[in-house]
Design a protein around this motif. Structure first.
Motif, PDB file in Angstrom:
ATOM      1  N   TYR A  26       0.852  -1.190   0.000  1.00  0.00           N
ATOM      2  CA  TYR A  26       0.000   0.000   0.000  1.00  0.00           C
ATOM      3  C   TYR A  26       0.882   1.231   0.000  1.00  0.00           C
ATOM      4  CZ  TYR A  26      -3.425  -3.386   1.645  1.00  0.00           C
ATOM      5  OH  TYR A  26      -4.229  -4.484   1.771  1.00  0.00           O
ATOM      6  N   LEU A  27       0.436   2.286  -0.677  1.00  0.00           N
ATOM      7  CA  LEU A  27       1.186   3.534  -0.684  1.00  0.00           C
ATOM      8  C   LEU A  27       0.240   4.683  -0.997  1.00  0.00           C
ATOM      9  CD1 LEU A  27       1.673   4.560  -3.862  1.00  0.00           C
ATOM     10  CD2 LEU A  27       3.146   2.552  -3.844  1.00  0.00           C
ATOM     11  N   ASP A  28       0.722   5.879  -0.769  1.00  0.00           N
ATOM     12  CA  ASP A  28      -0.035   7.046  -1.207  1.00  0.00           C
ATOM     13  C   ASP A  28       0.914   8.023  -1.881  1.00  0.00           C
ATOM     14  OD1 ASP A  28       0.252   9.532   1.035  1.00  0.00           O
ATOM     15  OD2 ASP A  28       0.642   7.532   1.823  1.00  0.00           O
ATOM     16  N   THR A  29       0.361   8.777  -2.814  1.00  0.00           N
ATOM     17  CA  THR A  29       1.127   9.746  -3.578  1.00  0.00           C
ATOM     18  C   THR A  29       0.178  10.859  -3.998  1.00  0.00           C
ATOM     19  OG1 THR A  29       2.724   9.995  -5.388  1.00  0.00           O
ATOM     20  CG2 THR A  29       0.798   8.636  -5.836  1.00  0.00           C
ATOM     21  N   PHE A  30       0.726  11.899  -4.532  1.00  0.00           N
ATOM     22  CA  PHE A  30      -0.072  13.057  -4.941  1.00  0.00           C
ATOM     23  C   PHE A  30      -0.066  13.195  -6.464  1.00  0.00           C
ATOM     24  CE2 PHE A  30       1.301  13.931  -0.636  1.00  0.00           C
ATOM     25  CZ  PHE A  30       0.129  14.351  -0.033  1.00  0.00           C
ATOM     26  N   SER A  31      -1.062  13.904  -6.977  1.00  0.00           N
ATOM     27  CA  SER A  31      -1.179  14.082  -8.421  1.00  0.00           C
ATOM     28  C   SER A  31       0.043  14.770  -9.018  1.00  0.00           C
ATOM     29  CB  SER A  31      -2.449  14.864  -8.762  1.00  0.00           C
ATOM     30  OG  SER A  31      -2.488  16.097  -8.075  1.00  0.00           O
ATOM     31  N   PHE A  32       0.741  15.567  -8.222  1.00  0.00           N
ATOM     32  CA  PHE A  32       1.931  16.263  -8.729  1.00  0.00           C
ATOM     33  C   PHE A  32       3.199  15.433  -8.536  1.00  0.00           C
ATOM     34  CE2 PHE A  32       1.066  17.843  -4.422  1.00  0.00           C
ATOM     35  CZ  PHE A  32       2.268  17.578  -3.785  1.00  0.00           C
ATOM     36  N   GLN A  33       3.047  14.227  -7.996  1.00  0.00           N
ATOM     37  CA  GLN A  33       4.197  13.343  -7.820  1.00  0.00           C
ATOM     38  C   GLN A  33       4.168  12.230  -8.867  1.00  0.00           C
ATOM     39  OE1 GLN A  33       3.797  12.475  -3.586  1.00  0.00           O
ATOM     40  NE2 GLN A  33       5.626  13.689  -3.200  1.00  0.00           N
ATOM     41  N   ALA A  34       3.810  11.000  -8.468  1.00  0.00           N
ATOM     42  CA  ALA A  34       4.027   9.886  -9.387  1.00  0.00           C
ATOM     43  C   ALA A  34       2.899   8.865  -9.485  1.00  0.00           C
ATOM     44  CB  ALA A  34       5.306   9.180  -8.960  1.00  0.00           C
ATOM     45  N   PRO A  35       1.637   9.251  -9.535  1.00  0.00           N
ATOM     46  CA  PRO A  35       0.602   8.202  -9.611  1.00  0.00           C
ATOM     47  C   PRO A  35       0.726   7.318 -10.858  1.00  0.00           C
ATOM     48  CG  PRO A  35      -0.377  10.374  -9.992  1.00  0.00           C
ATOM     49  CD  PRO A  35       1.041  10.588  -9.534  1.00  0.00           C
ATOM     50  N   GLU A  36       1.088   7.881 -11.978  1.00  0.00           N
ATOM     51  CA  GLU A  36       1.205   7.086 -13.210  1.00  0.00           C
ATOM     52  C   GLU A  36       2.368   6.107 -13.136  1.00  0.00           C
ATOM     53  OE1 GLU A  36      -1.232   6.979 -15.387  1.00  0.00           O
ATOM     54  OE2 GLU A  36      -2.181   8.464 -14.089  1.00  0.00           O
ATOM     55  N   PHE A  37       3.434   6.477 -12.464  1.00  0.00           N
ATOM     56  CA  PHE A  37       4.579   5.584 -12.263  1.00  0.00           C
ATOM     57  C   PHE A  37       4.123   4.322 -11.539  1.00  0.00           C
ATOM     58  CE2 PHE A  37       7.787   4.100  -9.223  1.00  0.00           C
ATOM     59  CZ  PHE A  37       8.814   3.734 -10.073  1.00  0.00           C
ATOM     60  N   TYR A  38       3.381   4.488 -10.458  1.00  0.00           N
ATOM     61  CA  TYR A  38       2.930   3.336  -9.681  1.00  0.00           C
ATOM     62  C   TYR A  38       1.899   2.510 -10.447  1.00  0.00           C
ATOM     63  CZ  TYR A  38       5.483   5.408  -5.838  1.00  0.00           C
ATOM     64  OH  TYR A  38       6.470   5.932  -5.052  1.00  0.00           O
ATOM     65  N   LYS A  39       1.009   3.162 -11.172  1.00  0.00           N
ATOM     66  CA  LYS A  39       0.034   2.423 -11.987  1.00  0.00           C
ATOM     67  C   LYS A  39       0.763   1.570 -13.025  1.00  0.00           C
ATOM     68  CE  LYS A  39      -3.628   5.878 -11.605  1.00  0.00           C
ATOM     69  NZ  LYS A  39      -4.410   6.877 -12.366  1.00  0.00           N
ATOM     70  N   LYS A  40       1.814   2.123 -13.605  1.00  0.00           N
ATOM     71  CA  LYS A  40       2.606   1.402 -14.603  1.00  0.00           C
ATOM     72  C   LYS A  40       3.231   0.135 -14.010  1.00  0.00           C
ATOM     73  CE  LYS A  40       6.838   2.623 -15.926  1.00  0.00           C
ATOM     74  NZ  LYS A  40       7.934   3.433 -16.444  1.00  0.00           N
ATOM     75  N   HIS A  41       3.435   0.151 -12.683  1.00  0.00           N
ATOM     76  CA  HIS A  41       4.052  -0.987 -12.000  1.00  0.00           C
ATOM     77  C   HIS A  41       3.029  -1.873 -11.294  1.00  0.00           C
ATOM     78  CE1 HIS A  41       7.594   1.449 -12.802  1.00  0.00           C
ATOM     79  NE2 HIS A  41       8.240   0.288 -12.771  1.00  0.00           N
ATOM     80  N   GLY A  42       1.774  -1.771 -11.719  1.00  0.00           N
ATOM     81  CA  GLY A  42       0.769  -2.701 -11.241  1.00  0.00           C
ATOM     82  C   GLY A  42      -0.061  -2.260 -10.049  1.00  0.00           C
TER      83      GLY A  42
END
Length: 65
Positions: A26-42
């Motif tokens: 589990y993790l949390d991130t912000f729209s100005f950080q890396a949500p797409e990076f994590y989505k790309k990694h599953g």
């Protein structure tokens, strides 16, 4: 960024978590950080807070290890 350091680091963290018996991450991130990076990694978004902080979104993500 294009050198893959983030991807390698995330893979190492997930590998260590599995070694220790974890089955979910589990993790949390912000729209100005890396949500797409994590989505790309599953990772999948399971929650979000709009306008937190103002003008941005906080995302909560999870992944089965």
């Amino acid at each position: 960024r294009p050198q893959g350091y983030g991807s390698r680091l995330l893979a190492l963290v997930e590998e260590e978590a599995r070694r220790r018996g974890a089955t979910r991450a589990y993790l949390d991130t912000f729209s100005f950080q890396a949500p797409e990076f994590y989505k790309k990694h599953g990772y999948q978004v399971f929650g979000q807070l709009a306008d937190f902080p103002k003008g941005h979104t906080r995302y909560f993500l999870a992944k089965t290890l």
